[in-house]
Design a protein around this motif. Structure first.
Motif, PDB file in Angstrom:
ATOM      1  N   ASN A 218       2.530 -19.855   4.877  1.00  0.00           N
ATOM      2  CA  ASN A 218       1.503 -19.359   3.913  1.00  0.00           C
ATOM      3  C   ASN A 218       0.493 -20.398   3.573  1.00  0.00           C
ATOM      4  O   ASN A 218       0.761 -21.278   2.802  1.00  0.00           O
ATOM      5  CB  ASN A 218       2.549 -18.835   2.657  1.00  0.00           C
ATOM      6  CG  ASN A 218       1.530 -18.466   1.584  1.00  0.00           C
ATOM      7  OD1 ASN A 218       0.407 -18.184   1.655  1.00  0.00           O
ATOM      8  ND2 ASN A 218       2.185 -18.348   0.421  1.00  0.00           N
TER       9      ASN A 218
ATOM     10  N   HIS B 130       4.555 -12.376  -3.878  1.00  0.00           N
ATOM     11  CA  HIS B 130       4.511 -13.999  -3.797  1.00  0.00           C
ATOM     12  C   HIS B 130       4.504 -14.342  -5.393  1.00  0.00           C
ATOM     13  O   HIS B 130       3.722 -13.453  -6.135  1.00  0.00           O
ATOM     14  CB  HIS B 130       3.438 -14.510  -2.945  1.00  0.00           C
ATOM     15  CG  HIS B 130       3.502 -16.076  -3.053  1.00  0.00           C
ATOM     16  ND1 HIS B 130       3.041 -16.760  -4.244  1.00  0.00           N
ATOM     17  CD2 HIS B 130       4.058 -16.766  -2.248  1.00  0.00           C
ATOM     18  CE1 HIS B 130       3.497 -18.148  -3.747  1.00  0.00           C
ATOM     19  NE2 HIS B 130       3.944 -18.058  -2.712  1.00  0.00           N
TER      20      HIS B 130
ATOM     21  N   ALA C 221      10.467 -24.177  -7.586  1.00  0.00           N
ATOM     22  CA  ALA C 221      10.412 -25.101  -6.270  1.00  0.00           C
ATOM     23  C   ALA C 221       9.152 -25.172  -5.486  1.00  0.00           C
ATOM     24  O   ALA C 221       9.095 -25.745  -4.552  1.00  0.00           O
ATOM     25  CB  ALA C 221      11.768 -24.589  -5.482  1.00  0.00           C
TER      26      ALA C 221
ATOM     27  N   GLY D 174       5.737 -25.725  -4.279  1.00  0.00           N
ATOM     28  CA  GLY D 174       4.680 -26.703  -4.573  1.00  0.00           C
ATOM     29  C   GLY D 174       4.911 -27.835  -5.492  1.00  0.00           C
ATOM     30  O   GLY D 174       4.101 -28.418  -6.146  1.00  0.00           O
TER      31      GLY D 174
ATOM     32  N   GLY E 142       9.802 -22.702  -1.003  1.00  0.00           N
ATOM     33  CA  GLY E 142       9.723 -23.581  -1.983  1.00  0.00           C
ATOM     34  C   GLY E 142      10.124 -25.254  -1.704  1.00  0.00           C
ATOM     35  O   GLY E 142      11.232 -25.614  -1.356  1.00  0.00           O
TER      36      GLY E 142
ATOM     37  N   VAL F 106       6.617 -21.293   4.140  1.00  0.00           N
ATOM     38  CA  VAL F 106       6.486 -22.582   3.941  1.00  0.00           C
ATOM     39  C   VAL F 106       5.016 -22.782   3.461  1.00  0.00           C
ATOM     40  O   VAL F 106       3.937 -22.065   4.083  1.00  0.00           O
ATOM     41  CB  VAL F 106       6.573 -23.389   5.254  1.00  0.00           C
ATOM     42  CG1 VAL F 106       6.100 -24.992   5.048  1.00  0.00           C
ATOM     43  CG2 VAL F 106       7.851 -23.432   5.900  1.00  0.00           C
TER      44      VAL F 106
HETATM   45  P1  PGA Z   1       5.484 -24.679  -0.829  1.00  0.00           P
HETATM   46  O1  PGA Z   1       5.031 -22.958  -1.108  1.00  0.00           O
HETATM   47  O2  PGA Z   1       6.074 -24.707   0.618  1.00  0.00           O
HETATM   48  O3  PGA Z   1       3.957 -25.382  -1.012  1.00  0.00           O
HETATM   49  O4  PGA Z   1       6.284 -25.019  -2.034  1.00  0.00           O
HETATM   50  C1  PGA Z   1       5.985 -22.235  -0.621  1.00  0.00           C
HETATM   51  C2  PGA Z   1       5.354 -20.828  -1.211  1.00  0.00           C
HETATM   52  O5  PGA Z   1       4.568 -20.497  -1.951  1.00  0.00           O
HETATM   53  O6  PGA Z   1       5.658 -19.804  -0.296  1.00  0.00           O
END
Ligand code: PGA
Length: 254
Positions: free
Chosen positions: A10, A96, A173, A175, A214, A235
């Motif tokens: 993503n 999301h 989790a 970002g 996450g 991801v």
């Molecule tokens: P992240 O985001 O891998 O940067 O934590 C995951 C998501 O929001 O789908």
């Protein structure tokens, strides 16, 4: 049963024409053939058509990060599910946590998007997940199962098994660099699968892909995929660099 792993990137509001073109080129080195996982890429809407065109003929799924359920209308700035399909994309992320929490999408909004996408023959990645507050109040199961039921109750089982991926993404989790432990992920994934068995039958539950999302990275994907009910990942940050995403995809080879 063994489910084919599904690793999806993503890209959120990142990358640009040049870096997306380079990324698409780099996918030719991703694993393919026997044992290869399924791969999905979710670019920003303005790059959807060219990403889909660049990857046409490959097995990579290209989809939108969100779209509105109405076919057309006075929704300045928005993109319809119909348009997503029209430019050659075959999937859409729905619910999301950034859509829910930054843009205020409710469970009902999410459901309208699920219905519209499925009616158009688009695959859906339905995201569910609790906030840190909700986890600390011990409401994880309640929140996740409420979001799951709101998204999928009453939808025909065969459609769910074929066209819906569930992504469990604990909001705390995303970002943050704080990944759920494999044990925390497995616990919720097992709950989701058990609920799908109740609502849609054992067979549907056994076939449905449940991704974890996450702070997934090359360094933690293997232990997550080792959990029996974790079938892949959605991801964000680590999907922006082709080498890092390729390492995540490689972990999904059966
Ligand atoms: P992240 O985001 O891998 O940067 O934590 C995951 C998501 O929001 O789908």
């Amino acid at each position: 049963m063994t489910r084919r792993a599904y690793l999806a990137g993503n890209w959120k509001m990142h990358l640009d024409r040049g870096s997306i073109a380079e990324f698409c080129e780099a996918t030719s080195a991703f694993p393919s053939g026997e044992g290869a996982p399924r791969v999905g890429l979710f670019p920003p809407a303005v790059y959807l058509a060219e990403t889909a065109a660049a990857l046409r003929g490959s097995e990579i799924v290209v989809g939108a990060q969100t779209a509105r359920p109405e076919d057309h209308g006075a929704f300045t700035g928005e993109v319809a599910m119909r348009m997503v399909r029209d430019v050659g994309a075959t999937a859409v992320i729905v619910g999301h946590s950034e859509r829910r929490h930054v843009f205020g999408e409710t469970d009902a909004d999410v459901r309208a998007r699920v219905d519209a996408a499925l009616a158009l023959g688009l695959e859906v990645v339905l995201c569910v997940g609790e906030t840190l507050d909700e986890r600390e109040r011990d409401e994880t199961a309640t929140v996740v199962l409420r979001q799951l039921d709101a998204g999928l109750s009453g939808i025909d089982g065969a459609t769910v098994a074929e066209a819906v991926t569930v992504a469990y993404e604990p909001v705390w989790a995303i970002g943050t660099g704080r990944t759920a432990s494999p044990g925390q992920a497995q616990e919720v994934h097992a709950l989701v699968r058990a609920r799908l068995a109740e609502t849609h039958g054992e067979d549907v539950a056994a076939h449905t892909i449940i991704q974890y999302g996450g702070s997934v990275k090359p360094g933690n994907i293997a232990e997550l995929l080792a959990c029996p009910d974790v079938d892949g990942a959605l991801v964000g940050g680590a999907s922006l660099d082709p080498a890092s995403f390729a390492a995540i995809v490689a972990a999904g080879v059966a």
